[in-house]
Write a protein that holds these residues in place. Structure first.
Motif, mmCIF file in Angstrom:
data_model
loop_
_atom_site.group_PDB
_atom_site.id
_atom_site.type_symbol
_atom_site.label_atom_id
_atom_site.label_comp_id
_atom_site.label_asym_id
_atom_site.label_seq_id
_atom_site.Cartn_x
_atom_site.Cartn_y
_atom_site.Cartn_z
ATOM 1 N N LYS A 26 0.833 -1.205 0.000
ATOM 2 C CA LYS A 26 0.000 0.000 0.000
ATOM 3 C C LYS A 26 0.865 1.251 0.000
ATOM 4 O O LYS A 26 0.567 2.242 -0.659
ATOM 5 C CB LYS A 26 -0.904 0.012 1.235
ATOM 6 N N GLN A 27 1.927 1.205 0.803
ATOM 7 C CA GLN A 27 2.843 2.333 0.881
ATOM 8 C C GLN A 27 4.219 1.799 1.269
ATOM 9 O O GLN A 27 4.350 0.666 1.738
ATOM 10 C CB GLN A 27 2.362 3.372 1.889
ATOM 11 N N ALA A 28 5.246 2.619 1.065
ATOM 12 C CA ALA A 28 6.626 2.192 1.294
ATOM 13 C C ALA A 28 7.048 2.454 2.731
ATOM 14 O O ALA A 28 7.026 3.600 3.194
ATOM 15 C CB ALA A 28 7.558 2.931 0.337
ATOM 16 N N CYS A 29 7.430 1.401 3.450
ATOM 17 C CA CYS A 29 8.024 1.586 4.771
ATOM 18 C C CYS A 29 9.399 2.216 4.588
ATOM 19 O O CYS A 29 10.151 1.829 3.686
ATOM 20 C CB CYS A 29 8.151 0.247 5.487
ATOM 21 N N PHE A 30 9.733 3.163 5.426
ATOM 22 C CA PHE A 30 10.954 3.940 5.228
ATOM 23 C C PHE A 30 12.233 3.098 5.282
ATOM 24 O O PHE A 30 13.241 3.462 4.684
ATOM 25 C CB PHE A 30 11.039 5.055 6.274
ATOM 26 N N TYR A 31 12.206 1.971 6.002
ATOM 27 C CA TYR A 31 13.414 1.167 6.192
ATOM 28 C C TYR A 31 13.578 0.052 5.160
ATOM 29 O O TYR A 31 14.607 -0.600 5.100
ATOM 30 C CB TYR A 31 13.410 0.527 7.591
ATOM 31 N N CYS A 32 12.566 -0.187 4.337
ATOM 32 C CA CYS A 32 12.529 -1.385 3.493
ATOM 33 C C CYS A 32 13.354 -1.235 2.217
ATOM 34 O O CYS A 32 13.239 -0.233 1.500
ATOM 35 C CB CYS A 32 11.088 -1.713 3.122
ATOM 36 N N ASP A 139 6.513 5.129 16.773
ATOM 37 C CA ASP A 139 7.372 4.187 16.042
ATOM 38 C C ASP A 139 6.796 3.902 14.650
ATOM 39 O O ASP A 139 7.517 3.886 13.656
ATOM 40 C CB ASP A 139 7.499 2.869 16.801
ATOM 41 N N LEU A 140 5.496 3.650 14.606
ATOM 42 C CA LEU A 140 4.835 3.317 13.347
ATOM 43 C C LEU A 140 4.924 4.482 12.362
ATOM 44 O O LEU A 140 5.144 4.284 11.165
ATOM 45 C CB LEU A 140 3.378 2.928 13.591
ATOM 46 N N LYS A 141 4.778 5.698 12.890
ATOM 47 C CA LYS A 141 4.877 6.881 12.044
ATOM 48 C C LYS A 141 6.302 7.062 11.536
ATOM 49 O O LYS A 141 6.521 7.370 10.360
ATOM 50 C CB LYS A 141 4.434 8.120 12.822
ATOM 51 N N LEU A 142 7.295 6.844 12.414
ATOM 52 C CA LEU A 142 8.700 6.975 12.022
ATOM 53 C C LEU A 142 9.046 6.007 10.897
ATOM 54 O O LEU A 142 9.812 6.335 9.986
ATOM 55 C CB LEU A 142 9.599 6.734 13.239
ATOM 56 N N MET A 143 8.455 4.799 10.955
ATOM 57 C CA MET A 143 8.757 3.775 9.939
ATOM 58 C C MET A 143 7.830 3.846 8.733
ATOM 59 O O MET A 143 7.992 3.109 7.773
ATOM 60 C CB MET A 143 8.675 2.383 10.580
ATOM 61 N N ASN A 144 6.813 4.723 8.805
ATOM 62 C CA ASN A 144 5.812 4.876 7.743
ATOM 63 C C ASN A 144 5.026 3.594 7.502
ATOM 64 O O ASN A 144 4.744 3.212 6.364
ATOM 65 C CB ASN A 144 6.453 5.342 6.425
ATOM 66 N N ARG A 145 4.624 2.955 8.603
ATOM 67 C CA ARG A 145 3.796 1.767 8.496
ATOM 68 C C ARG A 145 2.361 2.166 8.127
ATOM 69 O O ARG A 145 1.893 3.263 8.463
ATOM 70 C CB ARG A 145 3.790 0.998 9.817
ATOM 71 N N ALA A 146 1.636 1.277 7.465
ATOM 72 C CA ALA A 146 0.283 1.592 6.992
ATOM 73 C C ALA A 146 -0.778 1.398 8.068
ATOM 74 O O ALA A 146 -1.905 1.855 7.917
ATOM 75 C CB ALA A 146 -0.050 0.724 5.780
ATOM 76 N N THR A 208 17.434 3.925 0.989
ATOM 77 C CA THR A 208 16.063 3.859 1.496
ATOM 78 C C THR A 208 15.652 5.249 1.977
ATOM 79 O O THR A 208 16.491 6.140 2.189
ATOM 80 C CB THR A 208 15.946 2.871 2.674
ATOM 81 N N ALA A 209 14.352 5.427 2.189
ATOM 82 C CA ALA A 209 13.853 6.699 2.704
ATOM 83 C C ALA A 209 14.423 6.987 4.087
ATOM 84 O O ALA A 209 14.740 8.135 4.414
ATOM 85 C CB ALA A 209 12.329 6.680 2.749
ATOM 86 N N LEU A 210 14.583 5.932 4.903
ATOM 87 C CA LEU A 210 15.155 6.099 6.238
ATOM 88 C C LEU A 210 16.575 6.655 6.151
ATOM 89 O O LEU A 210 16.952 7.563 6.910
ATOM 90 C CB LEU A 210 15.146 4.764 6.989
ATOM 91 N N ASP A 211 17.358 6.122 5.241
ATOM 92 C CA ASP A 211 18.723 6.590 5.024
ATOM 93 C C ASP A 211 18.731 8.079 4.682
ATOM 94 O O ASP A 211 19.504 8.872 5.240
ATOM 95 C CB ASP A 211 19.364 5.774 3.896
ATOM 96 N N ALA A 212 17.846 8.481 3.785
ATOM 97 C CA ALA A 212 17.780 9.888 3.362
ATOM 98 C C ALA A 212 17.336 10.795 4.501
ATOM 99 O O ALA A 212 17.891 11.892 4.694
ATOM 100 C CB ALA A 212 16.821 10.022 2.180
#
Length: 388
Positions: A26-32, A139-146, A208-212
């Motif tokens: 559905k959406q990209a988790c920032f760490y994936c 935590d969920l928001k930081l990781m961009n979980r759905a 990854t988005a987390l890296d950026a």
């Protein structure tokens, strides 16, 4: 399906495995950094291609029996039951499958409505692997979980009513997450009487988005010391609750080891179906192209879009050491001598000497194993035992 184990935790794994990669989210988790797409435009074509690849590759297992089928991703729970059953029919039509295989579906909490769980419970799916990661909104928001916290708890409440064999994923080492919050995450899973937990340190993968976000200073960087402390909290809390730490990232109540994953760690053969999926024949590894359109085009032309690597004796030894040290079974020195030769046994003992003296490794029943002190460092230790 419940896995039987003997008192020494030597699991019984007969047959081979099929992994099916569903590359949609559905959406990209920032760490994936796994291969996936947030567009479902090619979903129907992709499912047709998965079915075609299963047929194209059936000769690879013509003398084998399939014991495990694993839907991974991506987010397999995005598929409808009809789509899942269509893929499973292709497996059963083209392969010899044991009477009661372990069939796992990776799922996200936001997909697991009561009606979806009920549907799945009436299908051949008999194991759920649920990607909760955390029960804290920050935590969920930081990781961009759905999903959100409420959905995570509701899905576990419902899933445990219909499924016995459930695994929950948790992530530790999240920036800003305290040890007390981590203990609460673990306890929340235990309170639902979940028999299997897979837990991983939050890792910053390149590009990854987390890296950026970390490089831009918008998210605090991962602290390895903090993560290691939470890893040991996890080990201690689950040990007190009767879990067996049978692989570096996996913990299970007796009888609930993942048959699929245990087979990987034991060097069993498996076929990976779908874009980016990996396969192992015992003598070689292969991997499909990580591009949905190119994968579909190749399969439609009856061509396998994969690269193959023939494993040298050093490669096989290195993989055996890497996977073995991560598990409760360790690395058998007898197997090293028998399969690879006495020179390999001599080599590993010389390389291991430093870690034995530092009490990061120990030898038990002629098996080289990682101590509790060394577990967090096991991959790094394994790399120092490799033969180049």
């Amino acid at each position: 399906m419940i896995l039987n184990t003997d008192p020494n935790h030597k699991e019984i794994v007969d047959g081979v495995g099929i992994y099916i990669h569903i590359p949609f989210c559905k959406q990209a988790c920032f760490y994936c950094d796994f291969h996936f797409s947030t567009s479902l435009k090619k979903k129907d074509e992709l499912i047709d291609a998965l079915i075609e690849e299963l047929e194209l590759r059936k000769s690879e297992f013509e003398n084998d029996t399939v014991a495990t089928i694993y839907f991974g991703g991506g987010t397999p729970s995005l598929l409808s039951l009809e789509e899942i059953e269509t893929i499973l029919k292709a497996v059963y039509d083209n392969y010899s499958v044991i009477e009661n295989p372990e069939i796992t579906l990776e799922a996200n909490p936001d997909d697991l409505s009561e009606s979806k769980i009920l549907e799945l419970s009436e299908s051949k799916i008999n194991r759920l692997s649920i990607g909760v990661q955390s029960f804290f909104e920050a935590d969920l928001k930081l990781m961009n979980r759905a999903h959100n916290t409420l959905e995570a708890k509701q899905c576990l409440e419902l899933a445990t009513q219909y499924f016995d064999n459930i695994s929950v994923d948790l992530i530790y080492g999240i920036p800003g997450a305290t040890h007390e919050q981590w203990q609460e995450n673990i306890q929340t899973v235990l309170d639902f009487n979940i028999p299997h937990i897979s837990s991983y340190a939050l890792t910053v993968e390149p590009k990854t988005a987390l890296d950026a976000l970390i490089k831009k200073g918008k998210i605090e960087d991962v602290d390895e010391v903090h993560a290691e402390a939470q890893f040991h909290i996890l080990i201690n809390q689950l040990k007190e609750s009767g879990f067996i730490h049978y692989e570096l990232s996996n913990f299970s109540k007796p009888g609930y080891f993942s048959i699929n994953n245990s087979a990987y760690w034991k060097g069993k053969k498996y076929i990976g179906i779908g874009p980016s999926a990996h396969s192992f024949s015992g003598e070689s590894r292969s991997w499909n192209i990580s591009n949905n359109s190119k994968y579909i085009q190749a399969i439609q032309s009856k061509s396998l879009p994969s690269e193959i690597e023939i494993l040298s004796i050093n490669d096989k030894y290195n993989e055996y050491v890497m996977t073995g040290l991560r598990t409760i079974w360790g690395v058998s020195l007898q197997t090293i001598a028998t399969v690879f030769g006495s020179n390999f046994k001599t080599y590993i003992l010389v390389q291991a000497d430093k870690y034995l003296n530092e009490e990061l490794l120990y030898i038990e029943d002629n098996n080289l194993k990682v101590t509790t002190k060394g577990k967090f460092l096991s991959d790094g230790i394994a790399s120092q035992l490799f033969k180049i």
